[in-house]
Design a protein around this motif. Structure first.
Motif, PDB file in Angstrom:
ATOM      1  N   LYS A 231      50.743  23.370  47.870  1.00 44.26           N
ATOM      2  CA  LYS A 231      50.996  24.003  49.164  1.00 44.26           C
ATOM      3  C   LYS A 231      50.866  22.992  50.304  1.00 44.26           C
ATOM      4  O   LYS A 231      51.680  22.981  51.235  1.00 44.26           O
ATOM      5  CB  LYS A 231      50.037  25.167  49.384  1.00 44.26           C
ATOM      6  CG  LYS A 231      50.297  26.359  48.474  1.00 44.26           C
ATOM      7  CD  LYS A 231      49.337  27.504  48.759  1.00 44.26           C
ATOM      8  CE  LYS A 231      49.599  28.686  47.832  1.00 44.26           C
ATOM      9  NZ  LYS A 231      48.637  29.798  48.067  1.00 44.26           N
ATOM     10  N   GLU A 271      57.819  25.149  47.041  1.00 43.25           N
ATOM     11  CA  GLU A 271      57.059  26.403  47.081  1.00 43.25           C
ATOM     12  C   GLU A 271      57.594  27.410  46.070  1.00 43.25           C
ATOM     13  O   GLU A 271      56.819  28.120  45.410  1.00 43.25           O
ATOM     14  CB  GLU A 271      57.098  26.981  48.501  1.00 43.25           C
ATOM     15  CG  GLU A 271      56.322  26.145  49.511  1.00 43.25           C
ATOM     16  CD  GLU A 271      56.343  26.749  50.906  1.00 43.25           C
ATOM     17  OE1 GLU A 271      56.937  27.833  51.067  1.00 43.25           O
ATOM     18  OE2 GLU A 271      55.781  26.139  51.819  1.00 43.25           O
ATOM     19  N   CYS A 274      56.594  25.999  42.429  1.00 46.77           N
ATOM     20  CA  CYS A 274      55.161  25.899  42.158  1.00 46.77           C
ATOM     21  C   CYS A 274      54.444  27.242  42.257  1.00 46.77           C
ATOM     22  O   CYS A 274      53.338  27.388  41.726  1.00 46.77           O
ATOM     23  CB  CYS A 274      54.507  24.886  43.103  1.00 46.77           C
ATOM     24  SG  CYS A 274      55.025  23.176  42.799  1.00 46.77           S
ATOM     25  N   SER A 275      55.048  28.223  42.919  1.00 42.80           N
ATOM     26  CA  SER A 275      54.434  29.550  43.003  1.00 42.80           C
ATOM     27  C   SER A 275      54.739  30.387  41.777  1.00 42.80           C
ATOM     28  O   SER A 275      54.173  31.469  41.596  1.00 42.80           O
ATOM     29  CB  SER A 275      54.906  30.283  44.266  1.00 42.80           C
ATOM     30  OG  SER A 275      56.311  30.457  44.245  1.00 42.80           O
ATOM     31  N   ASN A 478      48.107  31.557  37.013  1.00 41.04           N
ATOM     32  CA  ASN A 478      47.222  32.554  37.615  1.00 41.04           C
ATOM     33  C   ASN A 478      46.347  33.284  36.606  1.00 41.04           C
ATOM     34  O   ASN A 478      45.566  34.155  36.971  1.00 41.04           O
ATOM     35  CB  ASN A 478      48.042  33.574  38.414  1.00 41.04           C
ATOM     36  CG  ASN A 478      48.765  32.922  39.589  1.00 41.04           C
ATOM     37  OD1 ASN A 478      48.215  32.036  40.237  1.00 41.04           O
ATOM     38  ND2 ASN A 478      49.994  33.337  39.836  1.00 41.04           N
TER      39      ASN A 478
END
Length: 576
Positions: A231, A271, A274-275, A478
């Motif tokens: 980020k 973004e 990578c998210s 996550n």
């Protein structure tokens, strides 16, 4: 012989290995004939047969007093016929202690030569002249040098190389080989340097054809940093400004110039990728033209192969160079070979090489020259260098896998003294790596992947047993690692089944070896272990996670982070 290189030079070198080796030995003995060390044995002669007869085969303890005398200020000719200008330091993570070896600019030239040879070979096999058509995102680091009592610099091999005129004054076309400017490599703060390597690599994503580091561990660490900082990296690219915590002025200014201003489209892409919950193939997603991963993955670095394959969509992993603090040795002439099949062709113009058969360690008369090794046989390397090492046992066990023209090729098998044992068995690096490969296949059935390991022989209670420390990470970013007792117990079984017949007998029949144990540690534990070794003088760029831990202080670092323990639930089957 000149150290400038073209691919045709490799053919000449490997075709004329015997004559070149004889010439190298003659040159070394002539240069060092009047040193205190050589004079004791040869009395001024440079005769090869007298060298073989009179010069003893030695280990570090034998030459350490001479090296320390020069380090403390005595003249170089105690051990070297040419001036000693610096010392290179071993990592200390393989054998447990730091060693220093005397060198001068010729050592740097030889290391640079090997880097040049590997670059030529890589370019040829991937049909891409990296210096002209693309760049490598290379995670290369410098480290502040220390000094001997006499004021001579001490550093790792690659720090010595990066700080040398050979590297700084390399041809202009090579200066653009990397996505990062040299100032990023020279930055003494490795965290700032790593961040800037990532920032420069992302800002030039369409030019990146290869992703590289000296060792696989450094590349995995950089990918972990990418997960932490993506980020912030995206924000830097969106604004065109480098984060304020990058305080090294030269590094900051050079990276700012590389960024060249805001890039909103690129920031959005970073973004977006990578998210994503899964980071499988993140290298090829962020750097779509990348054709290969380049880092050393032989020996204990082999543990990182599955992780690199996961992150890169199984791009070819190229392990190009074999060397040590004692000497440079060889190059991989077949970059497309699988990591587990990598062999290195020794270059005969680097040092004088001899080989001690591993089943004849007690009989030094069985030592053979480079060109006289036998296919399939195992040897320990004996090196005579230009800088004061004469018939020095390096401690690496190699197997002859073939010949390139008249020059043998070797597979790295293990370090000689890095083994596990709780009884009379001896479990080698090769056994451990074979077991690890089997265990990670078992682990694939879960959502976890292995990020780091080490082990030690626990003998405080009877029976003693092997303890493996594993750091696990969820495949999806996550997700939290879920420890499946059945899977991890099966991993223990897979490790044991790969060990030698004596281990299996002692484990199964005698009961004098206990069940193998895996201790899962917190994420970040192996970073803490690295920081411990760096605090003891190891270079971060040179660091290799020790396969086996001998230090009680290092064990304490690991023990403090243990989350859970798992044991093998059955004895391994005996070999027939």
């Amino acid at each position: 012989m000149s150290l400038s290189v073209e691919l045709k030079d490799l053919e000449v070198l490997t075709t004329n290995a015997k004559q070149i080796q004889d010439d190298v030995l003659k040159e070394i003995l002539t240069l060092n004939a009047n040193t205190e060390y050589v004079q004791r044995f040869l009395h001024g002669s440079s005769d090869k047969e007298l060298f073989k007869k009179n010069i003893p085969v030695v280990s570090y303890g034998d030459v350490k007093p001479y090296i320390e005398r020069v380090a403390n200020g005595e003249p170089s000719d105690v051990i070297s016929g040419e001036p000693i200008t610096r010392f290179v330091q071993s990592s200390g993570t393989s054998g447990g202690i730091h060693k220093i070896f005397p060198v001068n600019d010729k050592y740097i030239e030889k290391l640079g030569y090997l880097v040049d040879v590997s670059s030529f070979i890589t370019s040829k096999h991937f049909n891409d002249n990296v210096a002209e058509k693309g760049k490598k995102m290379a995670f290369l680091y410098n480290r502040l040098e220390s000094k001997t009592p006499s004021g001579l610099p001490v550093s790792s091999s690659f720090t010595s190389y990066f700080m040398s005129d050979y590297f700084k004054n390399r041809p202009s076309k090579c200066n653009s080989e990397y996505t990062s400017p040299d100032q990023v490599i020279f930055c003494p703060d490795n965290n700032q340097s790593m961040y800037c390597h990532l920032l420069c690599g992302l800002s030039q994503r369409e030019k990146v054809v290869g992703v590289s580091a000296t060792f696989a561990h450094a590349l995995v660490k950089a990918l972990n940093a990418l997960q932490i900082y993506w980020k912030e990296l995206s924000s830097n690219i969106r604004s065109g400004h480098v984060s304020e915590w990058i305080t090294d002025t030269n590094c900051r200014n050079s990276v700012s110039a590389t960024l060249g201003g805001p890039d909103l489209e690129l920031a959005d892409m970073i973004e977006r990728e990578c998210s994503n919950n899964s980071w499988e193939g993140i290298i090829t997603r962020l750097w779509p033209k990348a054709k290969f991963i380049e880092c050393i993955v032989t020996g204990q670095m082999a543990q990182y192969i599955p992780t690199l394959e996961f992150y890169s969509n199984k791009l070819p992993i190229v392990s190009m160079i074999y060397g040590s603090s004692e000497s440079i040795f060889g190059v991989n002439v077949d970059p497309l070979s699988k990591p587990q099949d990598v062999s290195y062709t020794f270059l005969p113009n680097i040092s004088y090489f001899e080989f001690l058969p591993v089943d004849h360690e007690e009989d030094m008369n069985n030592i053979v020259d480079l060109v006289n090794v036998k296919l399939g046989c195992y040897y320990e390397t004996v090196v005579t260098s230009y800088f004061g090492l004469h018939r020095y046992l390096v401690g690496d066990i190699l197997q002859v896998t073939g010949f390139y023209n008249k020059t043998p090729q070797f597979r790295f098998v293990r370090r000689k003294n890095t083994v596990l044992s709780v009884n009379s068995e001896a479990t080698t690096e090769e056994d451990i790596l074979r077991g690890l490969a089997r265990a990670t296949l078992v682990l694939e059935s879960s959502n976890s992947m292995l990020m780091g390991f080490t082990c030690y022989a626990y003998i405080s209670t009877f029976p003693g047993h092997y303890v493996f420390y594993w750091e696990l990470k969820a495949k999806d970013v996550n997700d939290v690692v879920e420890l499946d007792e059945k899977v991890l117990a099966e991993c223990c079984n897979a490790l044991e089944e790969s060990f030698g017949s004596l281990y299996k007998r002692l484990r199964s029949k005698d009961g004098s070896v206990g069940a193998l144990e895996i201790r899962v540690v917190q994420q970040g534990t192996f970073d803490s272990l690295m920081e411990y070794f760096i605090s003891k003088g190891c270079s971060s760029a040179q660091y290799k996670t020790p396969m086996c831990i001998n230090s009680s202080e290092a064990l304490a670092v690991l023990e403090d982070k243990v989350l859970a323990r798992f044991y093998s639930e059955k004895s391994p089957p005996l070999d027939l």
